[in-house]
Design an enzyme around this catalytic site. Structure first.
Site, PDB file in Angstrom:
ATOM      1  CD  GLU A 130      16.825   5.591  47.205  1.00 25.27           C
ATOM      2  OE1 GLU A 130      17.023   4.690  48.045  1.00 25.27           O
ATOM      3  OE2 GLU A 130      15.823   6.332  47.215  1.00 25.27           O
ATOM      4  CG  HIS A 247      18.819   8.969  57.416  1.00 24.02           C
ATOM      5  ND1 HIS A 247      19.289  10.166  56.913  1.00 24.02           N
ATOM      6  CD2 HIS A 247      18.237   8.330  56.376  1.00 24.02           C
ATOM      7  CE1 HIS A 247      18.977  10.238  55.626  1.00 24.02           C
ATOM      8  NE2 HIS A 247      18.343   9.124  55.269  1.00 24.02           N
ATOM      9  NE  ARG A 291      20.413   5.648  54.479  1.00 24.89           N
ATOM     10  CZ  ARG A 291      19.172   5.310  54.178  1.00 24.89           C
ATOM     11  NH1 ARG A 291      18.459   4.575  55.010  1.00 24.89           N
ATOM     12  NH2 ARG A 291      18.627   5.685  53.050  1.00 24.89           N
ATOM     13  CG  HIS A 364      16.429   5.940  59.120  1.00 26.88           C
ATOM     14  ND1 HIS A 364      15.366   6.805  58.981  1.00 26.88           N
ATOM     15  CD2 HIS A 364      16.573   5.319  57.914  1.00 26.88           C
ATOM     16  CE1 HIS A 364      14.871   6.701  57.750  1.00 26.88           C
ATOM     17  NE2 HIS A 364      15.576   5.802  57.091  1.00 26.88           N
ATOM     18  NE  ARG A 399      16.447   0.195  56.220  1.00 23.66           N
ATOM     19  CZ  ARG A 399      16.077   1.245  55.485  1.00 23.66           C
ATOM     20  NH1 ARG A 399      15.535   1.069  54.285  1.00 23.66           N
ATOM     21  NH2 ARG A 399      16.236   2.464  55.931  1.00 23.66           N
TER      22      ARG A 399
HETATM   23  C1  SIN Z   1      15.913   8.327  52.726  1.00 21.90           C
HETATM   24  O1  SIN Z   1      15.175   8.692  51.803  1.00 21.90           O
HETATM   25  O2  SIN Z   1      16.991   8.841  52.961  1.00 21.90           O
HETATM   26  C2  SIN Z   1      15.458   7.209  53.600  1.00 21.90           C
HETATM   27  C3  SIN Z   1      14.963   6.091  52.818  1.00 21.90           C
HETATM   28  C4  SIN Z   1      15.301   4.778  53.440  1.00 21.90           C
HETATM   29  O3  SIN Z   1      15.630   4.756  54.633  1.00 21.90           O
HETATM   30  O4  SIN Z   1      15.292   3.755  52.756  1.00 21.90           O
END
Ligand code: SIN
Length: 565
Positions: A130, A247, A291, A364, A399
């Site tokens: 990720e 998010h 993000r 989020h 985060r």
């Molecule tokens: C996501 O899958 O985009 C959210 C996962 C996360 O907030 O760590």
């Protein structure tokens, strides 16, 4: 019932009270009932209090995975490095080290206990990469249903355990503090509305997030910020409340269902209402920029379109996966890789292999919360906090993806053990200065500035006619509007100031003994902290202070004026 205890307090035969049943609360409960032989920590009885059913929690709805450095080409130190880089100068390195080292241990335990993580053909845990992780280390379960599977698997262990009592449909209203220490909790039985006191000198708050302070959120209805509200009223310090992660990609319809970052990871693009892709002109990492960068750009584009949404276009996935223009192949890929999202979108009439998905940024994850030391102890003796309602220092100003379930697992475990190890809740009274027994929060020598927040729920504003300000018809909606407009993705002093003033007036009209009063207090505290931080850092973006100020590279703590100390 109490008996004298050697540390100078009174030993507590009442169970440890765990408030909340997401991964942090469940982890605390399991740790406490097992104790730790090697460290001489005896097992304790546990009472879990939960507002709805045991399984209902933020964790149940988490699509994203759990990051854990358990693979041979990875290490907890690399994971620490990535986490600290994301935190933009405000992580506590000791807490992050605990997260990554013990995180790997906790995940191995879950694997040993049979939690159903996704595996490859050889039976080894499957892992994903990720954004901002330097190694593929994110475990999933059920594809995009990680939280659900982990929650249900752990709930089975909890329900089977003879030392755990579960009280469902029980909302905690207050933590009762007497002479500076926890004495119990006041709870409401949700179906009957009856209120009563449950005594106990060890309370773990694991109440989850606060997304419901905003009109757009990926969080479920129980994410009301109650832990921060209850903790503040009990006299606990809060920290880093200005840092709220938005998010970038929630569905712009209905309940703002999360469209996981992993969808962009597989190649989906963001486009405006005319179908133009915009992220490559904003950041070289395009849709996989951090993000907060993507969320801000989506927000700006939506504002420029008079509030109409932007879109997520899956045709880029077809290209990245080599599926050509075969829509059936793309539809099959989406259903297989993202079963939860696919099911949700189809149920709402969106065939996402064909239709662009309307998107909005949404609240989020709250990086800030009740300030804890590395053993999950808050500044109030006997009160512990873990999971999203806690501020452990692992996230700093932003985060890293997939660190939240891990934090709940690791620090929930620590909270359970700390509570079990401290039958009289007075571990920090003993004068020892080793980490296991000295609560850093009590020493007051760590240089952290502690400000005060005035209590808006106790203000009694009067109208020009001398009467009480009448409550708005829909106070929760007013609260959410104030938060989105003033304390949302992009902030400035004017917006924050008027949101804070609006929240103060609103809070004064809300009866104090309600869940909404806690949400209003949490929201007011968030606005207060955001107004005070006159810089942009991590998820906190001030258009009037667009740069990061090296002189503000420290966390700030607050207590509620007039709360017990
Ligand atoms: C996501 O899958 O985009 C959210 C996962 C996360 O907030 O760590």
């Amino acid at each position: 019932m109490t008996t004298p205890h050697a540390k100078g307090g009174m030993a507590d035969s009442a169970p440890i009270i765990v408030v909340g049943s997401g991964i942090a609360g469940l982890s605390a409960a399991l740790a406490a009932v097992h104790g730790d032989d090697a460290r001489g920590i005896p097992p304790s009885d546990v009472l879990i209090l939960t507002t709805a059913g045991l399984e209902e929690s933020n964790t149940l709805h988490a699509q994203g995975g759990i990051a854990a450095a358990i693979f041979p080409d990875d290490s907890p130190d690399l994971h620490t490095h990535d986490t600290i880089a994301a935190g933009d100068g405000l992580c506590d390195p000791t807490a992050v080290d605990i997260l990554t080292h013990e995180g790997a241990e906790r995940i191995r335990e879950l694997l040993d206990r049979g939690v159903h993580f996704d595996k490859d053909q050889s039976g080894k845990p499957r892992r994903g990469l990720e954004a901002a992780h330097s190694r593929p280390r994110v475990l999933h379960a059920g594809g995009d249903a990680t939280g659900r599977i982990v929650e249900l698997d752990i709930c089975r262990m909890i329900r089977d355990h003879p030392r755990i009592t579960i009280l469902e449909d029980t909302a905690v209203r207050d933590v009762i503090v007497k002479d500076g220490a926890v004495e119990g909790v006041r709870v409401t039985d949700v179906p009957s509305g009856r209120t009563r006191i449950i005594p106990g000198r060890r309370v773990v708050l694991a109440t989850g997030g606060a997304g419901r302070m905003f009109p757009f959120t990926t969080n479920p209805v129980l994410a009301t910020g109650s832990g921060v509200g209850i903790g503040l009223r009990a006299g606990a310090q809060v920290m880093d409340l200005e840092f709220y992660q938005f998010h970038p990609t929630a569905l712009a319809l209905g309940e703002h269902f999360l469209i996981s970052e992993a969808v962009r990871g597989e190649g989906a693009h963001l486009v405006d209402e005319r179908g133009n892709r915009y992220m490559p002109s904003v950041d070289p990492r395009a849709e996989l920029a951090p993000r907060d960068v993507v969320a801000r750009e989506n927000y700006r584009r939506i504002m420029a379109q008079n509030g109409r949404p932007v879109f997520l276009d899956t045709s880029g996935i077809a290209a990245q996966q080599g599926l050509g223009h075969n829509k059936h192949a793309l539809a099959d890929f989406l259903a297989d890789r993202f079963p939860t999202i696919d099911g949700y979108l189809r149920a709402h009439g969106i065939e996402w292999s064909d239709d662009p998905v309307p998107i909005t940024p949404a609240a989020h994850y709250w990086m800030g919360g009740l300030r804890t030391d590395t053993h999950a102890r808050t500044s109030v003796p006997g009160l512990y906090a873990a999971g999203e309602c806690a501020r452990t220092g692992v996230h700093g100003a932003n985060r890293l993806a997939s660190n939240s379930l891990l934090e709940g697992l690791v620090f929930g475990h620590r909270a359970g053990l700390a509570a079990a190890d401290d039958p009289a809740n007075r571990g920090w009274d003993d004068g020892r200065d080793d980490d296991a027994h000295g609560c850093i929060l009590d020493h007051g020598n760590d240089g952290i500035e502690v400000g005060t927040i005035d209590d808006p729920t106790h203000a009694a504003p009067s109208t020009a006619m001398g009467g009480m300000t009448p409550p708005p018809t829909n106070p929760d909606e007013s609260l959410r509007d104030l938060m989105w407009t003033g304390v949302g993705v992009l902030r400035d002093a004017d917006g924050l100031g008027s949101a804070r003033e609006g929240l103060r007036r609103l809070a004064a009209t809300i009866p104090t003994d309600t869940a909404l009063a806690d949400t209003a207090l949490a929201a007011y505290a968030c606005a207060t902290a955001a107004l005070a931080r006159t810089e942009s850092r991590g998820a906190h973006a001030r258009t009037d202070h667009p740069r990061t100020d090296p002189l503000q590279a420290r966390s700030r703590a607050y207590v509620l004026q007039g709360a017990p100390r």
